[in-house]
Design a protein around this motif. Structure first.
Motif, PDB file in Angstrom:
ATOM      1  N   LEU A 157       0.817  -1.205   0.000  1.00  0.00           N
ATOM      2  CA  LEU A 157       0.000   0.000   0.000  1.00  0.00           C
ATOM      3  C   LEU A 157       0.853   1.258   0.000  1.00  0.00           C
ATOM      4  CD1 LEU A 157      -2.996  -0.804   2.357  1.00  0.00           C
ATOM      5  CD2 LEU A 157      -2.977  -0.481  -0.126  1.00  0.00           C
ATOM      6  N   MET A 158       1.954   1.215   0.687  1.00  0.00           N
ATOM      7  CA  MET A 158       2.814   2.390   0.758  1.00  0.00           C
ATOM      8  C   MET A 158       3.774   2.448  -0.435  1.00  0.00           C
ATOM      9  SD  MET A 158       2.153   3.845   3.819  1.00  0.00           S
ATOM     10  CE  MET A 158       3.603   4.712   4.364  1.00  0.00           C
ATOM     11  N   ALA A 159       4.377   1.308  -0.753  1.00  0.00           N
ATOM     12  CA  ALA A 159       5.486   1.316  -1.701  1.00  0.00           C
ATOM     13  C   ALA A 159       5.031   1.614  -3.130  1.00  0.00           C
ATOM     14  CB  ALA A 159       6.222  -0.013  -1.654  1.00  0.00           C
ATOM     15  N   VAL A 160       3.915   1.019  -3.548  1.00  0.00           N
ATOM     16  CA  VAL A 160       3.519   1.186  -4.947  1.00  0.00           C
ATOM     17  C   VAL A 160       3.191   2.655  -5.270  1.00  0.00           C
ATOM     18  CG1 VAL A 160       1.841   0.521  -6.687  1.00  0.00           C
ATOM     19  CG2 VAL A 160       2.872  -1.214  -5.221  1.00  0.00           C
ATOM     20  N   PRO A 161       2.321   3.295  -4.490  1.00  0.00           N
ATOM     21  CA  PRO A 161       2.067   4.725  -4.790  1.00  0.00           C
ATOM     22  C   PRO A 161       3.339   5.575  -4.699  1.00  0.00           C
ATOM     23  CG  PRO A 161       0.519   3.897  -3.148  1.00  0.00           C
ATOM     24  CD  PRO A 161       1.491   2.817  -3.385  1.00  0.00           C
ATOM     25  N   ILE A 162       4.133   5.338  -3.670  1.00  0.00           N
ATOM     26  CA  ILE A 162       5.342   6.158  -3.533  1.00  0.00           C
ATOM     27  C   ILE A 162       6.273   5.925  -4.720  1.00  0.00           C
ATOM     28  CG2 ILE A 162       7.417   6.555  -2.147  1.00  0.00           C
ATOM     29  CD1 ILE A 162       5.781   6.004   0.322  1.00  0.00           C
ATOM     30  N   GLY A 163       6.403   4.659  -5.122  1.00  0.00           N
ATOM     31  CA  GLY A 163       7.254   4.344  -6.268  1.00  0.00           C
ATOM     32  C   GLY A 163       6.766   5.046  -7.521  1.00  0.00           C
ATOM     33  N   VAL A 164       5.446   5.043  -7.716  1.00  0.00           N
ATOM     34  CA  VAL A 164       4.877   5.674  -8.907  1.00  0.00           C
ATOM     35  C   VAL A 164       5.142   7.186  -8.889  1.00  0.00           C
ATOM     36  CG1 VAL A 164       2.733   6.244 -10.081  1.00  0.00           C
ATOM     37  CG2 VAL A 164       3.113   3.923  -9.222  1.00  0.00           C
ATOM     38  N   ILE A 165       4.846   7.790  -7.755  1.00  0.00           N
ATOM     39  CA  ILE A 165       5.033   9.243  -7.648  1.00  0.00           C
ATOM     40  C   ILE A 165       6.501   9.597  -7.884  1.00  0.00           C
ATOM     41  CG2 ILE A 165       4.932  11.235  -6.098  1.00  0.00           C
ATOM     42  CD1 ILE A 165       2.585   9.785  -4.713  1.00  0.00           C
ATOM     43  N   SER A 166       7.370   8.789  -7.263  1.00  0.00           N
ATOM     44  CA  SER A 166       8.781   9.091  -7.387  1.00  0.00           C
ATOM     45  C   SER A 166       9.246   8.948  -8.835  1.00  0.00           C
ATOM     46  CB  SER A 166       9.531   8.190  -6.413  1.00  0.00           C
ATOM     47  OG  SER A 166      10.723   7.771  -6.916  1.00  0.00           O
ATOM     48  N   ALA A 167       8.605   8.011  -9.588  1.00  0.00           N
ATOM     49  CA  ALA A 167       8.982   7.857 -10.992  1.00  0.00           C
ATOM     50  C   ALA A 167       8.465   9.012 -11.840  1.00  0.00           C
ATOM     51  CB  ALA A 167       8.439   6.532 -11.522  1.00  0.00           C
ATOM     52  N   THR A 168       7.235   9.449 -11.541  1.00  0.00           N
ATOM     53  CA  THR A 168       6.671  10.527 -12.359  1.00  0.00           C
ATOM     54  C   THR A 168       7.321  11.867 -12.040  1.00  0.00           C
ATOM     55  OG1 THR A 168       4.909  10.671 -10.739  1.00  0.00           O
ATOM     56  CG2 THR A 168       4.427   9.475 -12.753  1.00  0.00           C
ATOM     57  N   ARG A 169       7.848  11.956 -10.830  1.00  0.00           N
ATOM     58  CA  ARG A 169       8.533  13.212 -10.496  1.00  0.00           C
ATOM     59  C   ARG A 169      10.026  12.962 -10.379  1.00  0.00           C
ATOM     60  NH1 ARG A 169       4.536  15.273  -5.800  1.00  0.00           N
ATOM     61  NH2 ARG A 169       2.618  15.020  -6.984  1.00  0.00           N
ATOM     62  N   LYS A 170      10.549  12.339 -11.388  1.00  0.00           N
ATOM     63  CA  LYS A 170      11.952  11.985 -11.376  1.00  0.00           C
ATOM     64  C   LYS A 170      12.823  13.219 -11.152  1.00  0.00           C
ATOM     65  CE  LYS A 170      15.204   9.683 -14.285  1.00  0.00           C
ATOM     66  NZ  LYS A 170      15.508   9.675 -15.705  1.00  0.00           N
ATOM     67  N   ASN A 171      13.893  13.008 -10.363  1.00  0.00           N
ATOM     68  CA  ASN A 171      14.865  14.060 -10.080  1.00  0.00           C
ATOM     69  C   ASN A 171      14.302  15.260  -9.322  1.00  0.00           C
ATOM     70  OD1 ASN A 171      16.726  12.500 -11.329  1.00  0.00           O
ATOM     71  ND2 ASN A 171      16.546  13.549 -13.307  1.00  0.00           N
ATOM     72  N   THR A 172      13.184  15.065  -8.614  1.00  0.00           N
ATOM     73  CA  THR A 172      12.744  16.124  -7.703  1.00  0.00           C
ATOM     74  C   THR A 172      13.247  15.750  -6.308  1.00  0.00           C
ATOM     75  OG1 THR A 172      10.719  14.951  -7.217  1.00  0.00           O
ATOM     76  CG2 THR A 172      10.614  16.554  -8.990  1.00  0.00           C
ATOM     77  N   ILE A 173      13.037  16.632  -5.353  1.00  0.00           N
ATOM     78  CA  ILE A 173      13.480  16.344  -3.989  1.00  0.00           C
ATOM     79  C   ILE A 173      12.796  15.090  -3.471  1.00  0.00           C
ATOM     80  CG2 ILE A 173      13.469  17.172  -1.610  1.00  0.00           C
ATOM     81  CD1 ILE A 173      14.022  19.879  -2.574  1.00  0.00           C
ATOM     82  N   PHE A 174      11.490  14.972  -3.756  1.00  0.00           N
ATOM     83  CA  PHE A 174      10.732  13.809  -3.313  1.00  0.00           C
ATOM     84  C   PHE A 174      11.424  12.533  -3.786  1.00  0.00           C
ATOM     85  CE2 PHE A 174       7.481  10.573  -3.815  1.00  0.00           C
ATOM     86  CZ  PHE A 174       6.816  10.647  -2.604  1.00  0.00           C
ATOM     87  N   ASP A 175      11.788  12.523  -5.050  1.00  0.00           N
ATOM     88  CA  ASP A 175      12.429  11.353  -5.639  1.00  0.00           C
ATOM     89  C   ASP A 175      13.754  11.051  -4.933  1.00  0.00           C
ATOM     90  OD1 ASP A 175      12.917   9.250  -7.376  1.00  0.00           O
ATOM     91  OD2 ASP A 175      14.045  10.553  -8.750  1.00  0.00           O
ATOM     92  N   TYR A 176      14.528  12.093  -4.705  1.00  0.00           N
ATOM     93  CA  TYR A 176      15.820  11.869  -4.030  1.00  0.00           C
ATOM     94  C   TYR A 176      15.630  11.275  -2.647  1.00  0.00           C
ATOM     95  CZ  TYR A 176      18.037  14.588  -7.734  1.00  0.00           C
ATOM     96  OH  TYR A 176      18.485  15.042  -8.936  1.00  0.00           O
ATOM     97  N   VAL A 177      14.691  11.862  -1.911  1.00  0.00           N
ATOM     98  CA  VAL A 177      14.455  11.377  -0.544  1.00  0.00           C
ATOM     99  C   VAL A 177      14.061   9.906  -0.579  1.00  0.00           C
ATOM    100  CG1 VAL A 177      12.974  11.594   1.482  1.00  0.00           C
ATOM    101  CG2 VAL A 177      13.854  13.637   0.350  1.00  0.00           C
ATOM    102  N   VAL A 178      13.122   9.583  -1.483  1.00  0.00           N
ATOM    103  CA  VAL A 178      12.656   8.199  -1.585  1.00  0.00           C
ATOM    104  C   VAL A 178      13.828   7.277  -1.926  1.00  0.00           C
ATOM    105  CG1 VAL A 178      11.288   6.621  -2.979  1.00  0.00           C
ATOM    106  CG2 VAL A 178      10.278   8.727  -2.128  1.00  0.00           C
ATOM    107  N   THR A 179      14.631   7.691  -2.879  1.00  0.00           N
ATOM    108  CA  THR A 179      15.746   6.846  -3.302  1.00  0.00           C
ATOM    109  C   THR A 179      16.710   6.604  -2.143  1.00  0.00           C
ATOM    110  OG1 THR A 179      15.554   7.922  -5.429  1.00  0.00           O
ATOM    111  CG2 THR A 179      17.475   6.535  -5.091  1.00  0.00           C
ATOM    112  N   VAL A 180      17.035   7.679  -1.429  1.00  0.00           N
ATOM    113  CA  VAL A 180      17.954   7.530  -0.308  1.00  0.00           C
ATOM    114  C   VAL A 180      17.362   6.582   0.727  1.00  0.00           C
ATOM    115  CG1 VAL A 180      18.991   8.709   1.659  1.00  0.00           C
ATOM    116  CG2 VAL A 180      19.096   9.739  -0.623  1.00  0.00           C
ATOM    117  N   PHE A 181      16.061   6.781   1.032  1.00  0.00           N
ATOM    118  CA  PHE A 181      15.447   5.923   2.040  1.00  0.00           C
ATOM    119  C   PHE A 181      15.415   4.474   1.616  1.00  0.00           C
ATOM    120  CE2 PHE A 181      13.969   9.577   4.444  1.00  0.00           C
ATOM    121  CZ  PHE A 181      14.054   9.056   5.726  1.00  0.00           C
ATOM    122  N   SER A 182      15.126   4.237   0.350  1.00  0.00           N
ATOM    123  CA  SER A 182      15.052   2.835  -0.041  1.00  0.00           C
ATOM    124  C   SER A 182      16.446   2.208  -0.041  1.00  0.00           C
ATOM    125  CB  SER A 182      14.352   2.667  -1.388  1.00  0.00           C
ATOM    126  OG  SER A 182      14.993   3.425  -2.357  1.00  0.00           O
TER     127      SER A 182
END
Lengths: 544, 320
Positions: free
Chosen positions: B111-136
């Motif tokens: 429930l958490m990972a799929v939406p976050i993964g999608v958002i992070s992909a659609t907003r590639k190279n934004t702060i959100f994406d960086y944070v997600v990548t670092v956390f994962s």
């Protein structure tokens, strides 16, 4: 998305904020690191953690008192004939089992003879070998065990073949008494399959077991008809706990007691800062280095003494045990009555060690720092088992210590079971092992030459294969007397002899530790590890 | 499809058979015996030998295996040496707990990972994406027992939000709904630990798979014909991006059913992982072999389900 997150965090906070009581009043929780396995039958239990249940629910005729000596328990009087072959126990009146049935001498008889029934499949068959007529009984030739007689409903008499110096300990301490009327309905050989009955043990203790959930907890509830007075606590619960988080749980009040094993100094300070009581219960046991006595170099006692001097045993106690223990010079710890005075302490001294090696004909080349025996450099393998942190550290320390006198040691760490098998076959040069002694001071198991079996037969308990006629004679004499003063003199002599001979190199004695909340009052812990943890549990209470 | 299913299910039998032989041999080759570790030292060697004889320890290995197999085929998995209880009831008791823990953690992480993964992909190279990548990255690299300890330290010990271990407040006497709440309360910490690690993995898979799909021509087409961005992402892109994610989820179901050994041990959660670990230490042969079979079974089934799900997600895949 945001809504979902909000909902989640709200419910999260709600649940965590509900304020579940961390410890409800009048319930005492003991953290244990392994789940009891559910074999709560005194004659069948073998797993160490099951004893936490059987030694609590069931009681013995005698028990160890605060001075470490035997005192009345279920039996109010006990005596032996002059020649030490007839033992009589008189039960107290009015003792009841948890189901309300009164305890009688018949139950005692049954609990003892149980392990001799021909179809008995447990591990205690040898416990009654001294009793008269036991062979015929075990073979099924006689219906009754000749040596046990019920004189009246409260009196039982046990007759042994020969003088049996361990009689009181054996019959008074090793047999928990269980109800005949319950277990006689189950075939002796099938008792272990009666899982339900096994898991609802009925005994005479101050608390009755009311719930067992495997891998989680065991609940004991107060038994108001207890013969020594109704308990003050409502419940005692054994909770399975992770060793790594136990301390945190103790401080948070989720549990009230743990058996932490050895304690480091920093932990001890923490415990005290949180108002915990640390109780070190002496253990009649020792850790030692065994050198293979079937190999020629080690048969010379000067060599063994030299090794003792070479090892920094005091360093082990000071640094690895952080003071929780003592250097060992013989099998008896200083808290035990058979501990002799005037022993050689084999102080850590490289010079002393080298001198002794020299008198034994070993040559030390100081320039190269190499020890030679028969012209060859000395090199041994040291076997030891995983799991005991202190022992693992000892191995490395001793390797260094022996290197200082020119002896090269190769370390071989093994799994305990495997190592034990090899060591028993005398397939080793040097090994690190631990040993427990009988609480009555008898050392025959390990040092009596009758218990040496040929190599290949692992059933001999004297597997270090130590033979000394003088030690044998003293042990024999100890077998033949029940006079406590006389036994003390004899066993002290043995202690001194072993100290001089060093069949093994004694390293240290250590206590069993109990850490419990300072709020618990009314508790006395007699100085006998494992047997004394529930002493007078009916008197325990919480101070507010 | 039906033929395919039957064939796949039939394959399970020889695989289980093979697993049983290998595990049976391995566990018996391991040194030590059921009474070598936790037995009281007061027992003599003679007494121990009697105990071992009673459980058939001295039979030659093939004889032991045939004896065991004979009973297993009739559905009798034997008696646990440690618990003196039928193996089946030991396993069922622990399996239940594992299912609750694993499925909750899995559901939470999906429930958490799929939406976050999608958002992070659609907003590639934004702060959100960086944070997600670092956390994962952190989630994948940190060993779970360490993470669990950290959670205990901060959430339980310092903040006092959750109990440290176990499944219930022992001795509380809760009943009904309170008992359930208490259970949930105890469940949360292990679930969080397990879910965090799973989430880290799933997020990465979702993100990279999504990125790949977004580059495809048909997505550009969809956008070109003026579809709303939400529709493009969640209907056209996501469905295609999910195929590898489903595989990962299904495979992890299989593994989760065999118990998260480390998590369960740290939190004293009496599941399959704890059971297997304890049984190996105690050389409880019947339990170890049966557990291995149960695990193998679930991994096979999980793989099968993954294959079936493909067909639903991607109509191009057909099993003949």
């Amino acid at each position: 998305m945001k809504k979902k997150l909000m909902l989640f965090s709200i419910s999260f906070l709600l649940i965590s904020g509900l304020g579940f009581a961390a410890g409800s009043k009048n319930v005492y929780r003991i953290g244990v690191f392994h789940s009891p396995t559910g074999v709560f039958h005194p004659a069948y239990a073998t797993h160490s953690y099951d004893f936490y249940i059987t030694r609590f629910v069931f009681e013995t005729l005698l028990r160890y008192g605060p001075d470490g000596k035997l005192e009345p328990n279920l039996a109010k009087e006990w005596s032996a004939s002059k020649d030490g072959t007839v033992f009589t126990f008189v039960l107290r009146d009015g003792i009841k089992f948890h189901d309300g049935t009164p305890l009688t001498a018949e139950d005692v008889k049954y609990s003892i003879e149980y392990v001799g029934f021909p179809d008995y499949k447990g591990a205690r068959a040898s416990f009654i070998n001294a009793i008269k007529g036991v062979k015929e009984f075990k073979a099924g030739k006689t219906k009754d065990l000749k040596g046990i007689k019920v004189l009246d409903k409260n009196t039982i008499q046990i007759t042994t073949e020969k003088t049996y110096s361990s009689g009181f300990l054996r019959f008074g301490i090793n047999f928990e008494i269980f109800p005949k009327h319950i277990w006689e309905k189950v075939e002796v050989g099938k008792a272990q399959e009666a899982t339900d009955l096994m898991r609802q043990p009925i005994g005479t203790g101050p608390f009755k077991m009311t719930e067992y959930v495997p891998d989680q907890y065991v609940t004991f509830t107060r038994f108001d008809d207890y013969w020594e007075g109704a308990p003050k606590l409502d419940k005692i619960i054994l909770v399975k706990t992770n060793r790594d988080t136990a301390q945190a749980q103790l401080f948070r009040g989720e549990i009230d007691q743990i058996y932490p094993g050895s304690i480091r100094k920093t932990d001890a300070d923490q415990f005290k800062a949180h108002g915990m009581v640390i109780s070190g219960v002496p253990r009649n046991a020792y850790q030692y280095m065994t050198v293979n006595l079937t190999k020629k170099p080690f048969q010379d006692k000067r060599v063994r003494q030299a090794i003792a001097h070479a090892l920094n045993r005091k360093g082990v106690v000071d640094n690895f045990l952080e003071g929780h223990g003592e250097v060992s010079h013989n099998p008896y710890p200083s808290t035990f009555w058979a501990h002799p005075e005037g022993m050689n302490e084999y102080k850590y001294s490289r010079d002393k060690a080298l001198e002794l090696f020299k008198t034994a004909g070993w040559n030390y080349d100081a320039g190269k720092n190499v020890m030679y025996l028969d012209g060859k450099p000395v090199r041994f393998q040291l076997k030891y088992s995983k799991g005991n942190v202190v022992r693992e550290k000892c191995a490395v320390l001793f390797q260094q210590n022996l290197k200082d006198v020119g002896i090269k040691i190769d370390l071989k760490i093994m799994e305990f079971g495997v190592m034990y098998d090899e060591v028993k076959k005398s397939d080793y040069e040097i090994a690190l092992v631990g040993q427990g002694s009988e609480n009555d001071g008898d050392l025959s198991k390990f040092y009596y030459s009758d218990f040496i079996k040929p190599i290949g037969d692992n059933s001999g308990s004297n597997w270090i294969r130590y033979k000394n006629p003088e030690v044998d004679r003293l042990i024999d004499e100890g077998f033949r007397t029940l006079d406590q003063d006389k036994r003390q003199t004899l066993y002290r002599k043995i202690g001194l002899l072993l100290n001089e001979e060093l069949p093994v190199i004694y390293i240290y004695h250590w206590p069993d530790n109990i850490v419990f909340t300072g709020k618990l009052k009314g508790r006395t812990i007699p100085p006998v590890a494992a047997y004394s943890y529930y002493y007078k549990a009916n008197k325990w209470y919480f101070a507010d | 499809m039906r033929k395919y299913l039957i064939r796949r299910i039939l394959i399970i039998i020889p695989v289980l058979f093979g697993v049983s032989i290998v595990i049976f041999a391995l566990i018996h080759l391991a040194p030590g015996d059921p009474y070598s570790s936790m037995i009281d030292p007061n027992f003599t060697a003679e007494d121990r030998r009697n105990l071992l004889e009673a459980i058939g320890y001295y039979d030659p290995l093939p004889v032991k295996y045939v004896k065991w197999l004979g009973r297993a085929i009739q559905g009798d998995l034997g008696y646990s040496i440690t618990y003196k209880e039928p193996v089946l009831s030991v396993i069922l008791r622990n399996f239940k707990n594992t299912v609750v823990l694993s499925l909750t953690a899995l559901a939470l992480s999906v429930l958490m990972a799929v939406p976050i993964g999608v958002i992070s992909a659609t907003r590639k190279n934004t702060i959100f994406d960086y944070v997600v990548t670092v956390f994962s990255f952190i989630g994948i690299s940190v060993p779970i027992f360490f993470l669990a300890m950290l959670l205990i330290k901060f959430l339980s010990f310092d903040l006092g939000l959750f109990p440290i271990s176990g499944m219930q407040t022992i001795g509380s006497g809760y009943s009904g709904f309170m008992k359930f709440l208490d259970f949930v309360h105890h469940l949360m910490l292990p679930v969080i630990a397990l879910a965090l690690v799973q989430m880290a993995q799933l997020m990465r898979y979702t993100r990279s798979s999504m990125l790949e799909v977004i580059m495809q021509d048909y997505i550009r087409t969809a956008r070109a014909k003026g579809l709303k961005e939400r529709l493009v992402i969640y209907k056209h892109a996501l469905r295609n991006a999910l195929i590898p994610v489903v595989t990962v989820i299904c495979i992890s179901i299989g593994y989760l059913m065999s118990g998260a050994v480390l998590t369960e041990t740290v939190f004293v959660w009496p599941g399959m992982g704890t059971l297997v670990y304890q049984s190996i230490l105690n050389r409880d042969y019947p339990v170890v072999v049966s557990c291995a079979l149960v695990m193998a079974f679930f991994i096979l089934i999980a793989n099968l389900i993954a294959d079936i799900l493909y067909a639903f997600i991607d109509p191009r895949i057909k099993y003949e």
